[in-house]
Design a protein around this motif. Structure first.
Motif, short mmCIF file in Angstrom:
data_model
loop_
_atom_site.label_atom_id
_atom_site.label_comp_id
_atom_site.label_asym_id
_atom_site.label_seq_id
_atom_site.Cartn_x
_atom_site.Cartn_y
_atom_site.Cartn_z
N LEU A 65 51.31 16.96 14.51
CA LEU A 65 50.52 16.11 15.40
C LEU A 65 51.15 14.73 15.63
CD1 LEU A 65 46.91 16.93 14.10
CD2 LEU A 65 47.97 17.66 16.25
N LEU A 66 52.13 14.37 14.82
CA LEU A 66 52.80 13.08 15.03
C LEU A 66 53.49 13.04 16.38
CD1 LEU A 66 54.40 12.53 11.50
CD2 LEU A 66 52.50 11.24 12.50
N GLU A 67 53.34 11.93 17.10
CA GLU A 67 53.89 11.80 18.45
C GLU A 67 55.17 11.00 18.43
OE1 GLU A 67 51.15 10.65 21.51
OE2 GLU A 67 49.43 11.36 20.35
N TRP A 68 56.14 11.49 19.21
CA TRP A 68 57.43 10.80 19.29
C TRP A 68 57.36 9.62 20.25
CZ3 TRP A 68 61.16 11.91 15.95
CH2 TRP A 68 61.15 13.16 15.32
N ASN A 69 58.25 8.67 20.00
CA ASN A 69 58.29 7.46 20.82
C ASN A 69 59.17 7.61 22.04
OD1 ASN A 69 57.29 4.81 21.07
ND2 ASN A 69 59.19 3.94 20.26
N ASP A 70 60.06 8.59 22.02
CA ASP A 70 61.00 8.77 23.13
C ASP A 70 61.34 10.23 23.28
OD1 ASP A 70 62.88 9.36 21.12
OD2 ASP A 70 63.45 7.26 20.97
N SER A 71 61.94 10.56 24.42
CA SER A 71 62.26 11.97 24.69
C SER A 71 63.39 12.49 23.83
CB SER A 71 62.63 12.13 26.17
OG SER A 71 63.76 11.34 26.50
N SER A 75 62.50 8.36 17.10
CA SER A 75 61.54 7.53 16.37
C SER A 75 60.12 7.97 16.73
CB SER A 75 61.72 6.04 16.70
OG SER A 75 61.47 5.80 18.07
N TYR A 76 59.18 7.66 15.84
CA TYR A 76 57.78 7.99 16.09
C TYR A 76 57.05 6.82 16.73
CZ TYR A 76 57.80 12.34 13.40
OH TYR A 76 58.02 13.62 12.96
N LYS A 77 56.01 7.14 17.47
CA LYS A 77 55.13 6.09 18.00
C LYS A 77 54.47 5.37 16.83
CE LYS A 77 53.94 8.17 22.46
NZ LYS A 77 52.84 8.70 23.31
N PRO A 78 54.30 4.06 16.94
CA PRO A 78 53.66 3.31 15.86
C PRO A 78 52.17 3.60 15.76
CG PRO A 78 54.09 1.87 17.73
CD PRO A 78 54.74 3.18 18.05
N ASP A 79 51.60 3.18 14.63
CA ASP A 79 50.15 3.25 14.40
C ASP A 79 49.58 4.66 14.55
OD1 ASP A 79 49.67 0.48 13.82
OD2 ASP A 79 49.93 0.05 15.95
N GLN A 80 50.11 5.57 13.77
CA GLN A 80 49.56 6.92 13.68
C GLN A 80 49.12 7.14 12.23
OE1 GLN A 80 51.56 10.11 16.06
NE2 GLN A 80 53.30 8.69 16.04
N HIS A 81 47.90 7.59 12.06
CA HIS A 81 47.36 7.67 10.70
C HIS A 81 46.63 8.98 10.47
CE1 HIS A 81 48.38 3.45 10.15
NE2 HIS A 81 47.85 3.22 11.35
N PHE A 82 47.08 9.70 9.45
CA PHE A 82 46.43 10.91 8.96
C PHE A 82 46.26 10.77 7.45
CE2 PHE A 82 48.90 11.92 12.73
CZ PHE A 82 48.00 12.62 13.51
N VAL A 84 47.53 12.42 5.07
CA VAL A 84 48.74 12.65 4.26
C VAL A 84 49.97 11.92 4.78
CG1 VAL A 84 47.96 14.89 3.40
CG2 VAL A 84 49.26 14.77 5.54
N VAL A 85 49.89 11.36 5.97
CA VAL A 85 51.04 10.64 6.53
C VAL A 85 50.57 9.50 7.41
CG1 VAL A 85 51.21 12.31 8.42
CG2 VAL A 85 53.18 10.87 7.89
N ASN A 86 51.22 8.35 7.26
CA ASN A 86 50.89 7.17 8.07
C ASN A 86 52.17 6.58 8.66
OD1 ASN A 86 47.86 6.48 7.39
ND2 ASN A 86 48.85 7.08 5.46
N ILE A 87 52.12 6.30 9.95
CA ILE A 87 53.22 5.60 10.62
C ILE A 87 52.73 4.19 10.91
CG2 ILE A 87 54.83 5.59 12.54
CD1 ILE A 87 55.07 8.05 10.73
N ASN A 88 53.42 3.19 10.39
CA ASN A 88 52.93 1.81 10.53
C ASN A 88 53.22 1.25 11.92
OD1 ASN A 88 55.61 0.85 10.58
ND2 ASN A 88 55.61 0.32 8.41
N SER A 89 52.88 0.00 12.13
CA SER A 89 52.99 -0.60 13.46
C SER A 89 54.44 -0.80 13.91
CB SER A 89 52.25 -1.94 13.50
OG SER A 89 52.79 -2.84 12.54
#
Length: 364
Positions: A65-71, A75-82, A84-89
């Motif tokens: 479910l983590l979303e990418w920042n570019d094609s 890198s991942y898009k910031p501020d994603q939170h589950f 078991v996994v957190n992507i910071n700002s």
């Protein structure tokens, strides 16, 4: 006129039938997927200690479910939170950090692919860099050590070096720990710099399917097809062409980063990561079957070029470490595929990395 009406009725009937099928299949799929998460790695002995079905579902689904920042998926898009996994700002896995470093903080960036990121780890803290942070937090006389998880699934030396230049240097790192080698060894030699547009389109379509939480039926059947293909494929071929050239390019990429570090005041530790079959440990039955399936002998033979290249980095890099033997003392199943380890494997590797970092800090 009557033919036209009949034709419209047929279309209407087909639409109604399709809606009924969708309405029946979708809840069935959701119920089945909820009770039986469709992630093959959860069947591995490396996850035998995970008895919480809710946690298994989170591990299974959150990564997709983590979303990418570019094609290009660098890198991942910031501020994603589950759970078991957190992507910071800032787009890194784990807690928030400040852009500006200060003299009281020794900032370590841990770079690599999915093994560094912690694909399928039970939490941010049970990734390799997550464990290293815990070890420093519990160690006396090591206040102010900050370990940042800069791993990117699918990452290899080019993507990682670009991240250093374009992003990480802005955070004023004190030490870069490079944990890779496998993805460079496995990657097509002629597709080093970035994926082709065709591959990007295929990846984008795949992630559109995987990240669609509204209608999960395509996602479910995608997983089932993937698992069926994996289970019915006897051998997953490894392209052993250009082994020396791959290793040499890997070495030159990190040599440039290390030389830049020497000029701008940050240190670089390059570590050659382990994978299934490296070292002297006896493989379990599950691991041995996986080793044969992935043509492990061919991968190992190519990897020797990377070990040779690692030695050539000792002049420009602060430290080089060969981690191929880091799991030699472990008798139980550590790997759930050719390169990824479960939580225990992550912890064992993290202990060795932690000790190597401490040696460097004591020297300074």
């Amino acid at each position: 006129m009557s033919v036209q009406v009949s034709y419209k009725k047929q279309i209407l009937f087909c639409l109604i039938f399709c809606c009924i099928v969708i309405l029946v299949i979708e809840p069935t799929v959701r119920i089945y997927d909820y009770n039986f998460p469709s992630c093959f790695f959860l069947k591995s002995e490396a996850f035998d200690h995970v008895n919480d079905n809710d946690l298994k579902r989170e591990i299974c689904h959150a990564f997709y479910l983590l979303e990418w920042n570019d094609s290009s998926h660098t890198s991942y898009k910031p501020d994603q939170h589950f759970s078991v996994v957190n992507i910071n700002s800032d787009g890194f896995r784990g807690p928030e950090i400040s852009l500006k470093n200060n003299d009281e903080v020794f900032r370590i960036f841990f770079l690599g692919g999915s093994t560094a990121f912690g694909a399928s780890a039970l939490s941010d803290e049970k990734t390799i860099p997550g464990y290293i942070q815990q070890f420093f937090d519990n160690e006396k006389n090591y206040d102010g050590i900050e370990v940042i998880n800069a791993g990117v699934p699918g990452g290899y030396s080019f993507i990682e070096a670009e991240m250093v230049k374009k992003k990480i240097l802005d955070f004023e790192p004190d030490l870069l720990v490079i944990y890779d080698g496998y993805n460079d060894n496995h990657r097509n030699f002629n597709n080093y710099y970035l994926d082709t547009q065709t591959e990007k389109t295929a990846y984008d379509l795949m992630h559109l399917i995987l990240q669609n939480d509204f209608y999960k039926t395509p996602q479910f059947f995608f997983h089932q097809y993937f698992h069926w293909t994996f289970e019915t494929t006897e051998i997953i071929s490894f392209d052993d062409a250009y082994g020396f050239e791959k290793a040499n390019r890997w070495m030159m990429t990190w040599d440039e980063v290390c030389q830049n570090g020497n000029q701008h005041g940050y240190e670089v530790m390059v570590m050659l990561q382990p994978f299934l079959g490296t070292g002297e440990r006896e493989l379990t039955d599950e691991e041995l079957a996986m080793f044969k399936k992935y043509e492990g002998k061919n991968i190992l033979n190519n990897y020797e070029h990377f070990a040779d290249a690692l030695g050539k980095l000792s002049d420009s890099c602060t430290k080089t470490v060969d981690l191929r033997n880091s799991l030699d003392n472990e008798s139980e199943t550590m790997y759930y595929d050719i390169v990824h380890t479960g939580d225990k494997g992550n912890k064992v590797i993290a202990i060795e990395v932690f000790e190597e970092i401490k040696k460097l800090l004591k020297r300074d």
